[in-house]
Design a protein around this motif. Structure first.
Motif, short mmCIF file in Angstrom:
data_model
loop_
_atom_site.label_atom_id
_atom_site.label_comp_id
_atom_site.label_asym_id
_atom_site.label_seq_id
_atom_site.Cartn_x
_atom_site.Cartn_y
_atom_site.Cartn_z
N ALA A 1 -5.60 10.45 1.61
CA ALA A 1 -4.58 10.23 1.36
C ALA A 1 -3.68 8.40 0.88
CB ALA A 1 -4.01 10.45 3.07
N ALA A 2 -3.74 8.61 -0.33
CA ALA A 2 -3.83 6.75 -1.10
C ALA A 2 -2.65 6.90 -1.74
CB ALA A 2 -4.49 6.66 -2.36
N ALA A 3 -1.01 7.54 -0.69
CA ALA A 3 0.09 7.58 -1.93
C ALA A 3 1.14 6.42 -1.19
CB ALA A 3 0.61 9.03 -1.44
N GLY A 4 0.18 5.69 -0.08
CA GLY A 4 1.10 5.29 0.69
C GLY A 4 1.78 3.89 -0.12
N SER A 5 2.55 2.66 0.59
CA SER A 5 2.48 1.77 -0.31
C SER A 5 2.55 0.79 0.54
CB SER A 5 4.22 1.58 -0.08
OG SER A 5 4.60 1.22 1.66
N LYS B 1 -1.28 -0.37 -1.21
CA LYS B 1 -2.47 -0.41 -0.77
C LYS B 1 -3.79 -0.16 -1.14
CE LYS B 1 -2.77 0.26 3.64
NZ LYS B 1 -2.64 0.86 5.80
N LYS C 1 -9.24 0.96 10.30
CA LYS C 1 -8.13 1.54 8.99
C LYS C 1 -7.49 -0.04 8.68
CE LYS C 1 -3.95 3.40 9.65
NZ LYS C 1 -2.67 2.81 9.97
N GLU D 1 6.32 11.21 3.49
CA GLU D 1 5.30 10.67 4.83
C GLU D 1 3.88 11.28 4.05
OE1 GLU D 1 5.83 9.11 7.04
OE2 GLU D 1 7.78 9.38 6.70
N ARG D 2 2.82 10.03 4.89
CA ARG D 2 1.23 11.20 5.06
C ARG D 2 1.02 12.23 5.31
NH1 ARG D 2 -3.23 12.62 7.62
NH2 ARG D 2 -4.82 10.99 7.09
N SER E 1 1.72 14.00 2.51
CA SER E 1 0.71 13.72 1.11
C SER E 1 -0.42 14.89 1.43
CB SER E 1 0.12 12.64 1.10
OG SER E 1 0.83 11.74 0.79
N ALA F 1 -7.52 6.41 1.97
CA ALA F 1 -8.27 5.59 1.42
C ALA F 1 -8.09 3.81 1.74
CB ALA F 1 -6.92 5.12 0.32
N THR G 1 3.38 -1.15 3.56
CA THR G 1 3.65 -2.09 3.71
C THR G 1 3.68 -3.40 4.67
OG1 THR G 1 5.60 -0.32 3.28
CG2 THR G 1 6.50 -2.58 4.56
N ARG G 2 2.97 -3.18 5.74
CA ARG G 2 2.05 -4.32 6.45
C ARG G 2 1.61 -4.85 6.46
NH1 ARG G 2 1.62 0.57 11.20
NH2 ARG G 2 0.95 2.29 9.21
N LEU G 3 0.48 -4.27 5.04
CA LEU G 3 -0.32 -5.49 4.32
C LEU G 3 0.80 -6.70 3.50
CD1 LEU G 3 -3.14 -5.81 4.06
CD2 LEU G 3 -3.25 -4.52 1.91
N GLY H 1 3.72 13.06 -1.00
CA GLY H 1 4.86 13.05 -0.59
C GLY H 1 4.95 11.80 -0.19
N1 CTP Z 1 -0.37 7.77 2.57
C1 CTP Z 1 -0.70 8.77 2.07
N2 CTP Z 1 1.16 9.18 1.77
C2 CTP Z 1 1.99 8.68 2.37
C3 CTP Z 1 1.93 7.41 3.15
C4 CTP Z 1 0.28 7.18 3.57
O1 CTP Z 1 -0.83 8.83 1.15
N3 CTP Z 1 3.33 8.75 2.02
C5 CTP Z 1 -1.42 6.96 2.81
C6 CTP Z 1 -1.98 6.21 3.12
O2 CTP Z 1 -1.98 5.52 1.12
C7 CTP Z 1 -2.91 5.47 3.80
C8 CTP Z 1 -3.16 6.97 4.54
O3 CTP Z 1 -2.52 8.18 4.62
O4 CTP Z 1 -4.35 5.65 2.75
C9 CTP Z 1 -2.59 5.66 6.53
O5 CTP Z 1 -1.06 5.42 6.05
P1 CTP Z 1 -1.00 4.09 6.08
O6 CTP Z 1 -2.08 3.11 6.91
O7 CTP Z 1 0.23 3.77 7.47
O8 CTP Z 1 -0.40 3.01 5.02
P2 CTP Z 1 0.88 2.73 4.21
O9 CTP Z 1 1.69 3.71 4.46
O10 CTP Z 1 0.38 2.65 3.10
O11 CTP Z 1 1.20 1.36 4.93
P3 CTP Z 1 2.33 0.93 5.95
O12 CTP Z 1 2.50 2.41 7.04
O13 CTP Z 1 2.57 -0.36 6.36
O14 CTP Z 1 3.45 1.13 4.48
#
Ligand code: CTP
Ligand code: MG
Length: 271
Positions: free
Chosen positions: A9-13, A23, A250, A88-89, A92, A116, A15-17, A86
């Motif tokens: 799973a690498a589709a997150g944004s 990321k 994480k 949300e995690r 994806s 990821a 935001t918190r980092l 997608g």
């Molecule tokens: N992830 C994903 N698809 C999403 C949201 C998250 O594949 N729609 C992945 C992130 O890339 C990360 C993992 O799930 O490797 C864990 O999520 P998290 O630590 O929450 O990463 P982010 O969503 O990128 O960070 P944030 O919530 O701070 O925006």
């Protein structure tokens, strides 16, 4: 059955980092989190193919990374491909499962779902979890295994008051006994067919309860699942916990990133 697949799973944004880039594409010691996570999966020698889930904006950059000659050489023995994640995690992960179905991967295959963001996960731990899951699945003992670590903080269940003298305040409700608490890590490893079933069952529940909630004029009552094992639990499937590793932390916040940098420096010094 011998082949284990990984969904990364690498589709997150991120935001918190708070970096300019998502990321997984942020560099840590000169190598992106995504590449480091793939390094770990390949070095575990437990995974034959990994599907990386990325957002549409990052797809090209991800393709470039996985096609780089040096990376292909570093991951020899493990195939890597990219697919669209997608919103949300869990969306994806579901997209990754659909990709495995399209590839006609057998239902008794083993699938490891990994973040990821947990890019420093020791390869030995990955192997430990995959071995445990495979053992349970082969002997029909349980449907998967996940890595966990003890919780060091005292965890509180809280609720925000919506009326009364403390209206709006966060009130303490309960303190679960710490001996029963564990922090869940990834990779979480399951029998593919069982994980697909658990996901489909959860999606049906969400549809029913959101339809119900909208009839009642409320908001969606079900929380989004933040890990894969929780869907297996909801579906009543047996999953075991094996010893995780603090290095599988994480990377979520800027503090985590700095800690990861320090851990990496230590590792490089030892080499
Ligand atoms: N992830 C994903 N698809 C999403 C949201 C998250 O594949 N729609 C992945 C992130 O890339 C990360 C993992 O799930 O490797 C864990 O999520 P998290 O630590 O929450 O990463 P982010 O969503 O990128 O960070 P944030 O919530 O701070 O925006
Ligand atoms: Mg997130």
């Amino acid at each position: 059955m011998d082949q284990a697949y990984a969904l990364l799973a690498a589709a997150g944004s991120g935001t918190r980092l708070g970096f300019a880039k998502p990321k997984a594409f942020v560099e840590l010691g000169g190598r992106t989190l995504l590449e480091r996570a793939l390094d770990g999966l390949a070095a575990s020698e437990a995974i034959s193919h990994t599907i990386v889930l990325v957002s549409a904006e990052m797809r090209e950059e991800a393709e470039d990374l996985i096609n780089a000659e040096a990376n292909r050489a570093a991951w020899a023995g493990m195939g890597v491909s990219v697919a669209l994640g997608g919103g949300e995690r869990m969306d994806s992960v579901f997209a990754g499962l659909e990709e495995l179905i399209n590839r006609q991967v057998p239902e008794d295959a083993v699938v490891a779902v990994h973040d990821a963001a947990r890019c420093l996960t020791p390869p030995s731990m990955i192997r430990r979890v995959v071995d445990s899951a495979r053992h349970g699945i082969t002997h029909s003992l349980y449907s998967g295994s996940i890595p966990v670590v003890p919780v060091v903080d005292t965890i509180k269940v809280v609720e925000q008051a919506t009326s009364g003298p403390a209206d709006g305040e966060i009130l303490l409700e309960q303190t679960p006994a710490r001996e029963h608490l564990r922090a869940a890590q990834t990779p979480q490893v399951f029998a593919l067919g069982e994980l697909i079933e658990a996901n489909q069952q959860y999606l049906r529940t969400v549809e029913i309860s959101s339809a119900h909630a909208s009839r009642m004029g409320g908001t969606q009552p079900l929380q989004a699942a933040t890990d894969d094992a929780s869907l297996m639990e909801l579906a009543g499937k047996r999953v075991t916990a094996v010893e995780g590793d603090l290095l599988a932390m994480k990377i979520t916040t800027a503090l985590d990133y700095r800690i990861a940098q320090m851990l990496l420096d230590e590792q490089t010094e030892e080499e």
